[in-house]
Scaffold this motif. Structure first.
Motif, short mmCIF file in Angstrom:
data_model
loop_
_atom_site.label_atom_id
_atom_site.label_comp_id
_atom_site.label_asym_id
_atom_site.label_seq_id
_atom_site.Cartn_x
_atom_site.Cartn_y
_atom_site.Cartn_z
N ARG A 8 33.95 44.31 57.87
CA ARG A 8 35.25 44.70 58.52
C ARG A 8 36.23 45.04 57.69
O ARG A 8 36.85 46.14 58.05
CB ARG A 8 35.59 43.38 59.50
CG ARG A 8 34.73 42.97 60.71
CD ARG A 8 35.36 42.02 61.35
NE ARG A 8 34.47 41.81 62.57
CZ ARG A 8 34.40 40.41 63.10
NH1 ARG A 8 35.28 39.45 62.57
NH2 ARG A 8 33.58 40.19 63.99
N SER A 9 36.40 44.50 56.64
CA SER A 9 37.67 45.22 55.95
C SER A 9 37.21 46.48 55.07
O SER A 9 38.24 47.30 55.25
CB SER A 9 37.64 43.98 54.47
OG SER A 9 38.24 42.70 55.04
N ALA A 10 36.02 46.63 54.80
CA ALA A 10 35.54 47.99 54.28
C ALA A 10 35.88 48.96 55.46
O ALA A 10 36.14 49.95 55.28
CB ALA A 10 34.10 47.93 53.76
N GLY A 62 31.92 48.54 46.66
CA GLY A 62 30.73 48.37 46.93
C GLY A 62 29.93 47.67 45.85
O GLY A 62 29.11 46.84 46.05
N LEU A 63 30.28 47.69 44.40
CA LEU A 63 29.58 46.77 43.63
C LEU A 63 30.12 45.23 43.76
O LEU A 63 29.20 44.64 43.55
CB LEU A 63 29.96 47.37 42.33
CG LEU A 63 29.35 47.05 40.99
CD1 LEU A 63 27.91 47.41 41.06
CD2 LEU A 63 29.95 47.67 40.04
N ARG A 64 31.26 45.16 44.12
CA ARG A 64 31.53 43.93 44.38
C ARG A 64 31.31 43.28 45.62
O ARG A 64 30.60 42.12 45.52
CB ARG A 64 33.25 43.88 44.53
CG ARG A 64 33.79 42.63 44.54
CD ARG A 64 35.36 42.75 44.76
NE ARG A 64 35.99 41.35 44.98
CZ ARG A 64 36.27 40.84 45.89
NH1 ARG A 64 35.78 41.37 47.18
NH2 ARG A 64 36.61 39.33 46.09
N ALA A 65 30.98 44.06 46.43
CA ALA A 65 30.21 43.55 47.91
C ALA A 65 28.97 43.10 47.53
O ALA A 65 28.44 42.41 47.92
CB ALA A 65 30.58 44.42 48.95
N GLY A 66 28.14 44.06 46.77
CA GLY A 66 26.99 43.84 46.57
C GLY A 66 26.60 42.52 45.64
O GLY A 66 25.72 41.85 45.79
N GLY A 74 26.37 44.67 50.66
CA GLY A 74 27.11 45.66 50.27
C GLY A 74 26.90 46.97 50.66
O GLY A 74 27.79 47.76 50.66
N GLY A 75 25.63 47.31 51.06
CA GLY A 75 25.25 48.54 51.70
C GLY A 75 26.23 48.74 53.04
O GLY A 75 26.44 49.75 53.24
N ALA A 76 26.15 47.92 53.86
CA ALA A 76 26.84 47.77 55.12
C ALA A 76 28.53 48.07 54.82
O ALA A 76 28.78 48.81 55.50
CB ALA A 76 26.54 46.67 55.85
N THR A 116 23.32 52.44 45.85
CA THR A 116 23.02 52.01 44.69
C THR A 116 23.81 50.99 44.07
O THR A 116 23.56 50.17 43.40
CB THR A 116 22.96 53.32 43.71
OG1 THR A 116 22.00 54.19 44.26
CG2 THR A 116 22.79 52.95 42.32
N VAL A 117 25.21 51.06 44.30
CA VAL A 117 26.24 50.00 43.78
C VAL A 117 25.88 48.75 44.51
O VAL A 117 26.17 47.79 43.55
CB VAL A 117 27.60 50.70 43.70
CG1 VAL A 117 27.92 51.97 42.69
CG2 VAL A 117 28.16 50.88 45.12
N ALA A 118 25.64 48.85 45.57
CA ALA A 118 25.15 47.62 46.29
C ALA A 118 24.17 46.91 45.77
O ALA A 118 24.09 45.65 45.49
CB ALA A 118 25.32 47.69 47.72
#
Length: 161
Positions: A8-10, A62-66, A74-76, A116-118
């Motif tokens: 949601r934040s993203a 994305g990297l942090r969420a992954g 992270g992908g979502a 990829t980063v996720a």
């Protein structure tokens, strides 16, 4: 922060960016039209700004969420960050001289980078075995990658023009 809150934040960050981009683009187009200048130039600049800022945000978030929520979460989150700007990108493309293939390539690169980063974030979590360490390393690596993207922005602009 749980996975749903992260997505949601993203998505809210993506919406805020899309609104800011639309406001800037429409304002600069209006100024260009009032001054009898080329409005297509501001549309092309809006496209490049959309790709650069969303790319940097994907690398950072994305990297942090992954690392925190796995590659699916992270992908979502990455998709929620990138997708809200698609209507503005489509409108800016229609008002610019940018080829459709370049726009589709740039958006595909953003989606691939988000996935990829996720995935890399989830690998960091497995390797480091602690969520706190993985979060710090993922955030630091995201900052470095975003700075590299910023430094190489002229090369990306030339590639996507």
């Amino acid at each position: 922060m749980n996975g749903m809150l992260s997505r949601r934040s993203a998505a809210l960050i993506g919406l805020a960016f899309a609104a800011a981009l639309a406001l800037w683009w429409l304002g600069s187009t209006r100024i260009a039209l009032d001054g009898a200048a080329d409005a297509g130039r501001s549309s092309a600049q809006a496209l490049h700004a959309a790709w650069l800022v969303r790319g940097m945000a994907l690398l950072l978030l994305g990297l942090r969420a992954g690392a925190l929520h796995g590659w699916r979460g992270g992908g979502a989150a990455a998709l929620g960050l990138a997708a809200p700007a698609w209507p503005v990108v489509a409108l800016a493309w229609s008002a610019s001289a940018a080829p459709l293939a370049s726009v589709l390539l740039a958006e595909s690169i953003l989606l691939a980078a988000g996935a990829t980063v996720a995935y890399l974030g989830s690998v960091l979590r497995r390797v480091l075995r602690h969520a706190e360490r993985a979060e710090v390393v993922a955030t630091s690596l995201g900052i470095v990658l975003a700075a590299c993207l910023w430094a190489a922005r002229s090369a990306w602009s030339a590639l996507l023009s």
